[in-house]
Design an enzyme around this catalytic site. Structure first.
Site, short mmCIF file in Angstrom:
data_model
loop_
_atom_site.label_atom_id
_atom_site.label_comp_id
_atom_site.label_asym_id
_atom_site.label_seq_id
_atom_site.Cartn_x
_atom_site.Cartn_y
_atom_site.Cartn_z
N ASP A 3 0.82 -1.21 0.00
CA ASP A 3 0.00 0.00 0.00
C ASP A 3 0.86 1.27 0.00
O ASP A 3 1.99 1.26 0.50
CB ASP A 3 -0.91 -0.02 1.24
CG ASP A 3 -2.11 0.91 1.09
OD1 ASP A 3 -2.37 1.39 -0.05
OD2 ASP A 3 -2.79 1.17 2.09
N ASN B 139 -10.95 -2.47 -5.61
CA ASN B 139 -10.14 -1.56 -6.43
C ASN B 139 -10.72 -1.36 -7.85
O ASN B 139 -10.35 -0.40 -8.53
CB ASN B 139 -8.69 -2.04 -6.55
CG ASN B 139 -7.87 -1.90 -5.28
OD1 ASN B 139 -6.96 -2.68 -5.02
ND2 ASN B 139 -8.17 -0.89 -4.45
C1 IPE Z 1 -5.56 -2.65 -0.28
O1 IPE Z 1 -5.21 -1.34 -0.42
C2 IPE Z 1 -5.49 -3.34 -1.62
C3 IPE Z 1 -4.15 -3.53 -2.16
C4 IPE Z 1 -3.03 -3.19 -1.60
C5 IPE Z 1 -4.11 -4.15 -3.43
P1 IPE Z 1 -6.31 -0.19 -0.58
O2 IPE Z 1 -5.55 1.08 -0.71
O3 IPE Z 1 -7.25 -0.52 -1.67
O4 IPE Z 1 -7.06 -0.26 0.81
P2 IPE Z 1 -7.96 0.83 1.54
O5 IPE Z 1 -8.96 1.31 0.55
O6 IPE Z 1 -7.06 1.94 1.98
O7 IPE Z 1 -8.55 0.12 2.71
C1 IPE Z 2 -1.61 0.26 -3.38
O1 IPE Z 2 -1.39 1.63 -3.38
C2 IPE Z 2 -1.86 -0.29 -4.75
C3 IPE Z 2 -3.26 -0.71 -4.99
C4 IPE Z 2 -4.21 -0.65 -4.13
C5 IPE Z 2 -3.57 -1.23 -6.28
P1 IPE Z 2 -2.57 2.67 -3.38
O2 IPE Z 2 -2.89 3.02 -4.80
O3 IPE Z 2 -3.70 2.22 -2.56
O4 IPE Z 2 -1.87 3.93 -2.69
P2 IPE Z 2 -2.51 4.95 -1.67
O5 IPE Z 2 -3.05 4.14 -0.53
O6 IPE Z 2 -3.60 5.68 -2.42
O7 IPE Z 2 -1.38 5.82 -1.27
MG MG Z 3 -4.11 2.40 -0.57
#
Ligand code: IPE
Ligand code: IPE
Ligand code: MG
Length: 261
Positions: free
Chosen positions: A33, A81
């Site tokens: 993340d 996502n």
């Molecule tokens: C969890 O991260 C999913 C992945 C890392 C693929 P998200 O960024 O989607 O999670 P939330 O929305 O902050 O809970």
């Molecule tokens: C994790 O990084 C990747 C996916 C969830 C696909 P994020 O895209 O959630 O990054 P933040 O949480 O917005 O910084």
């Molecule tokens: Mg995230």
């Protein structure tokens, strides 16, 4: 005085980071993340964070393999996502395809078995084809199992498992009294993998975000503030050292655990 090129000493490459000797978790999962925040703090589009994040994936897969981890499970894309803006989803799918194509050789050379888990049929056909191709090519490898959670959701997985169990009961293949933890586990995507020892989440978020809810009942959780694109081997090894410092009691007392060792 500036040194002439003829006398210049070529810089010694920094030593490769190594995991200190000790217990290695058999199964590690990572919620990767913080890609978006990594890009946004640099004034860059979010997809650049994902592109840099893919570099971290490459580093950590190799580091885990070399450290002797048996199973590495990476949360790459959740069912939820899909709700992100179309351009971001498209970019993530392109990066996934790129990863599956460019890492093929490394995966095969290192004896890694790759598998995708989740509602993978929702992936674009090109991506799904490449995933299936690499899954079958690497099926006989026994070095490390690399599981990519793609279009994955843990509640969705549990609902699917319940449906399959109900179908098997209705068809007479299973009697309710025979449903044990081990039987339920057989209906999950992670069946056959060692129990999940360590779950790492990057970027400081303190939640599971629908990841491996059944599997993480007794997992040690380590959260690091480091954003995924900055996550490297030394930070990975620090997480493993944190895991080593924990006492896993599984409901027992500290005294009982100490006497078992
Ligand atoms: C969890 O991260 C999913 C992945 C890392 C693929 P998200 O960024 O989607 O999670 P939330 O929305 O902050 O809970
Ligand atoms: C994790 O990084 C990747 C996916 C969830 C696909 P994020 O895209 O959630 O990054 P933040 O949480 O917005 O910084
Ligand atoms: Mg995230």
């Amino acid at each position: 005085m500036a040194e002439s090129p003829a006398n210049a000493v070529s810089p010694v490459p920094p030593p490769k980071p190594r995991l200190p000797p000790g217990r290695v978790p058999r199964h590690i999962a990572i919620i990767m993340d913080g890609n978006g925040r990594w890009a946004e703090t640099r004034g860059r589009p979010r997809y650049e964070g994902h592109a840099y994040g893919a570099r971290s994936v490459r580093k950590i897969v190799t580091a885990a393999r070399e450290a002797g981890v048996e199973a590495l499970t990476l949360y790459a894309f959740s069912v939820q996502n899909w709700e992100r803006p179309d351009v971001e989803v498209e970019r993530l799918m392109e990066l996934l395809l790129d990863y599956l194509v460019s890492e093929r050789e490394t995966i095969l050379k290192n004896g890694i078995r790759l598998q995708g888990i989740g509602q993978v049929e929702r992936l674009p056909p090109k991506v799904l084809r490449q995933l299936r191709f690499l899954e079958s090519e690497s099926a006989d490898n026994n070095g490390m199992v690399l599981t990519l959670a793609l279009s994955y959701g843990s509640r969705e997985e549990i609902v699917d498992a319940c449906r399959s169990i109900a179908r098997d009961v209705a068809a007479g293949r299973l009697v309710p009294e025979d449903i044990t933890e081990a039987v339920v586990d057989r209906y999950t995507f992670t069946h056959g993998l060692p129990a999940l020892d360590l779950l790492i989440r990057t970027s400081g978020e303190l939640r599971l975000s629908n990841f491996l809810l059944w599997q993480s009942a007794y997992t040690e959780i380590v959260v690091t503030e480091v954003l995924w694109p900055d996550f490297d081997e030394p930070e990975f090894f620090r997480c493993i050292e944190t895991f080593r410092s924990r006492e896993r009691r599984f409901g027992k007392t500290s005294g009982q655990v100490a006497s078992e060792v």
